[in-house]
Motif scaffolding. Structure first.
Motif, mmCIF file in Angstrom:
data_model
loop_
_atom_site.group_PDB
_atom_site.id
_atom_site.type_symbol
_atom_site.label_atom_id
_atom_site.label_comp_id
_atom_site.label_asym_id
_atom_site.label_seq_id
_atom_site.Cartn_x
_atom_site.Cartn_y
_atom_site.Cartn_z
ATOM 1 N N ASN A 98 0.986 4.076 -3.114
ATOM 2 C CA ASN A 98 0.682 5.501 -2.957
ATOM 3 C C ASN A 98 1.550 6.374 -3.855
ATOM 4 O O ASN A 98 1.132 7.463 -4.265
ATOM 5 N N GLN A 99 2.741 5.899 -4.161
ATOM 6 C CA GLN A 99 3.700 6.711 -4.908
ATOM 7 C C GLN A 99 3.393 6.777 -6.406
ATOM 8 O O GLN A 99 3.900 7.662 -7.096
ATOM 9 N N LYS B 11 -8.656 5.397 -3.632
ATOM 10 C CA LYS B 11 -7.674 6.341 -3.091
ATOM 11 C C LYS B 11 -8.297 7.718 -2.916
ATOM 12 O O LYS B 11 -8.978 8.232 -3.808
ATOM 13 N N THR C 2 0.032 6.243 -7.791
ATOM 14 C CA THR C 2 -1.397 6.362 -8.093
ATOM 15 C C THR C 2 -1.914 7.734 -7.675
ATOM 16 O O THR C 2 -1.370 8.378 -6.777
ATOM 17 N N ARG D 209 -3.554 5.443 5.363
ATOM 18 C CA ARG D 209 -2.811 5.052 4.163
ATOM 19 C C ARG D 209 -3.505 5.541 2.893
ATOM 20 O O ARG D 209 -3.266 5.023 1.812
ATOM 21 N N GLN D 210 -4.400 6.485 3.036
ATOM 22 C CA GLN D 210 -5.009 7.196 1.909
ATOM 23 C C GLN D 210 -5.999 6.360 1.104
ATOM 24 O O GLN D 210 -6.392 6.760 0.011
ATOM 25 N N TRP D 211 -6.419 5.223 1.637
ATOM 26 C CA TRP D 211 -7.340 4.366 0.896
ATOM 27 C C TRP D 211 -8.602 4.114 1.720
ATOM 28 O O TRP D 211 -8.520 3.814 2.904
ATOM 29 N N PRO E 252 -5.444 10.275 -6.649
ATOM 30 C CA PRO E 252 -6.763 10.179 -6.009
ATOM 31 C C PRO E 252 -7.828 9.737 -7.009
ATOM 32 O O PRO E 252 -7.822 10.154 -8.169
ATOM 33 N N PHE F 151 0.834 -1.206 0.000
ATOM 34 C CA PHE F 151 0.000 0.000 0.000
ATOM 35 C C PHE F 151 0.868 1.255 0.000
ATOM 36 O O PHE F 151 0.598 2.214 -0.734
ATOM 37 N N SER F 152 1.900 1.262 0.824
ATOM 38 C CA SER F 152 2.790 2.426 0.886
ATOM 39 C C SER F 152 3.454 2.676 -0.462
ATOM 40 O O SER F 152 3.584 3.823 -0.912
#
Length: 404
Positions: free
Chosen positions: A329-330, A403, A332, A363-365, A334, A325-326
């Motif tokens: 994030n780099q 996201k 993808t 974790r932004q999801w 929103p 997941f971390s």
């Protein structure tokens, strides 16, 4: 206006079948309203018909006719009569879906008795007909297809729910040959790393609701099951990666094989050897529309694991998934959807879920709440969306994230 009524016969994991149907209807802007639902039967009204062949989790689809308060052979006969094509042999058969199993055999016997009498009457009129039957109370999609009940024939469904009868004519069945080719016919198969069924792969892609022109990414691509399914569904940009060089090689061979089988499928496919926990930004040359994946689910179990061993494996997998997941994030933006398998372990009567909400906090999801979507549709009491068989140690929980 939603005057058109339809039925779906759902697959072995009906909760997943339901959310796939709703996802496809929403993506195609089809208005859908619940008439009734029980067991593996979904009855709906829709303002237009969508292509059933896009689904992975349903077995049959067809037109639902007006119901009656009791079984009436004259209605059955009238429906069948309208399906006959003059001077052509007419194959027909019945499937029975009742909310009370004890009623089925009674009506099956009565219906087949009337059918044989009707066949004789047709023969006297010079019309050839054949009753297709099965030991089961419902005809499989294989029988319906092989016996040509969809072309010049008829499979008639008798559906009984709360003492009300519905009649349905099957229009499409799941393409078992096509799914079978991609499941067992591809040159590279790795049973030790798990085999995602193509039907489930298609269902997961449908949950992503991704437009065909956007890029779909599988960062744990294995032998390429999801990649092949995306090709079949008409996606133009498909990206795959795996930490295993063997998996990358297998995926490429399977892709080349399928492209040779289906040269009409024109798409860009990029497959790389990459660790999903350290995805580089340069891996993706353009925006990822959605991520659909089955990650590593743990070791293949030759014997039943102990509770402590399952807990150990779950902890290892949770650490892997959090790192993934971390990394994700780099690369993808929103609005990106992630449709992902999380392993479910069965130990006797216990069901042990690997996914825990706290794992992705901050974790932004955000998890897509399919239970609430079903509630809004009129179906209640479904909270888990798991693909499994009773004898499996490891099942698959399907979770969709968006996201923020």
């Amino acid at each position: 206006m939603m005057n058109n009524k339809y039925f779906f016969i759902l697959g072995n994991n009906p909760a997943l079948s339901l959310i796939e149907i709703l996802a496809v209807a929403q993506q195609q802007q089809i208005m859908i309203k619940l008439i009734d639902y029980f067991d593996y039967v979904l009855l709906v009204q829709m303002d237009q018909e969508f292509d059933f062949s896009i689904l992975g989790g349903s077995i049959k689809f067809g037109t639902l006719l007006d119901g009656s308060e009791q079984y009436d052979w004259s209605i059955v006969e009238s429906i069948l009569q309208r399906q006959i094509i003059e001077n052509q042999k007419f194959n027909f058969g019945f499937s029975y879906y009742f909310d009370e199993q004890k009623k089925i055999k009674q009506w099956q016997k009565e219906c087949e008795k009337n059918s044989l009498h009707w066949k004789k009457l047709l023969a006297q009129q010079g019309q050839s007909a054949r009753l297709v039957s099965s030991r089961e109370t419902e005809l499989s999609s294989i029988i319906v297809s092989k016996e040509k009940l969809l072309i010049g024939g008829c499979e008639l469904l008798l559906i009984c729910r709360k003492n009300k009868f519905y009649y349905g004519i099957t229009k499409q069945v799941q393409d078992w040959r096509d799914f079978g080719q991609r499941d067992y016919g591809k040159p590279q198969v790795d049973a030790t790393s798990g085999m995602l069924p193509p039907k489930l792969a298609r269902l997961m892609i449908n949950l992503a609701q991704l437009p065909k022109e956007q890029a779909l990414f599988d960062p744990f691509c294995g032998s390429g099951v999801l990649l092949l399914e995306a090709m079949t569904m008409g996606y133009q940009k498909i990206l795959g990666s795996d930490i295993s060089q063997k998996a990358v090689t297998d995926s490429k061979k399977n892709y080349q094989w399928y492209q040779q089988q289906h040269p009409e499928l024109q798409c860009q496919v990029q497959i790389n050897s990459t660790d999903a926990t350290t995805l580089p930004k340069e891996l993706v040359s353009e925006k990822i529309g959605a991520v659909v994946t089955e990650p590593y689910l743990g070791p293949a179990w030759k014997t039943r694991p102990t509770f402590s061993r399952i807990q150990q494996v779950q902890k290892e997998l949770q650490n892997l998934y959090c790192a993934f997941f971390s990394s994700l994030n780099q690369i993808t933006l929103p609005g990106t959807k992630l449709v992902m398998v999380w392993p479910v372990f069965r130990l006797g009567q216990q069901i042990l879920l690997t996914y825990q909400p706290h794992l992705i906090n901050n974790r932004q999801w955000q998890v897509v709440d399919y239970s609430q979507e079903l509630n809004n549709f009129g179906i209640f009491g479904i909270s888990n969306f798991i693909y499994s068989r009773p004898d499996q140690v490891v099942g698959r929980q399907i979770i969709t994230f968006c996201k923020q």
